[in-house]
Design a protein around this motif. Sequence first.
Motif, mmCIF file in Angstrom:
data_model
loop_
_atom_site.group_PDB
_atom_site.id
_atom_site.type_symbol
_atom_site.label_atom_id
_atom_site.label_comp_id
_atom_site.label_asym_id
_atom_site.label_seq_id
_atom_site.Cartn_x
_atom_site.Cartn_y
_atom_site.Cartn_z
ATOM 1 N N SER A 65 42.612 11.146 85.087
ATOM 2 C CA SER A 65 43.591 10.929 85.384
ATOM 3 C C SER A 65 44.307 9.926 84.729
ATOM 4 N N ILE A 66 46.353 10.424 84.555
ATOM 5 C CA ILE A 66 46.702 8.740 84.142
ATOM 6 C C ILE A 66 47.163 7.873 84.910
ATOM 7 N N GLU A 67 47.151 8.264 86.013
ATOM 8 C CA GLU A 67 47.196 7.458 87.590
ATOM 9 C C GLU A 67 46.203 6.342 87.280
ATOM 10 N N GLN A 68 44.250 7.286 87.309
ATOM 11 C CA GLN A 68 42.873 6.853 87.268
ATOM 12 C C GLN A 68 43.419 5.965 86.018
ATOM 13 N N LEU A 69 43.743 5.876 84.980
ATOM 14 C CA LEU A 69 43.664 4.462 83.800
ATOM 15 C C LEU A 69 44.774 4.491 84.157
#
Length: 126
Positions: A62-66
């Motif tokens: 996910s973008i948040e994890q990235l």
Amino acid sequence: MTTYSPAEAAEQSGFSIDTLRYYEREGILPRIERTAGGRRVYSDGDLWMLGFLRCLRDTGMSIEQLRRYGEMSRDDNTMPERVALLEEHADSIRARITELNAILTRVEEKTDWYRGELRRTSDAAS
């Protein structure tokens, strides 16, 4: 040191120029160097990071994890947290591979059934 224009970085990474800007703005990428004229220039290290981010994104991170990974990658004290994040992501990839293998088996079984039906129809017509 070799440098790359945004267009070259986009081409090599597979991300659009807009995505490169977004990743920089969101802290996923470190701040990209600029020329005296203010144009972004990407280094080999930036391209390596983009390649790894492409790998993570293509495998469903996910973008948040990235964003978390990008932020942590700028702090050498976060290596244990990065390992944990990547191990968690690897686990999700393995689970997805297992799921896809099960789906592939069903598709192959149905394909084999159709082939059998075609053979039987062909044999009956002969």
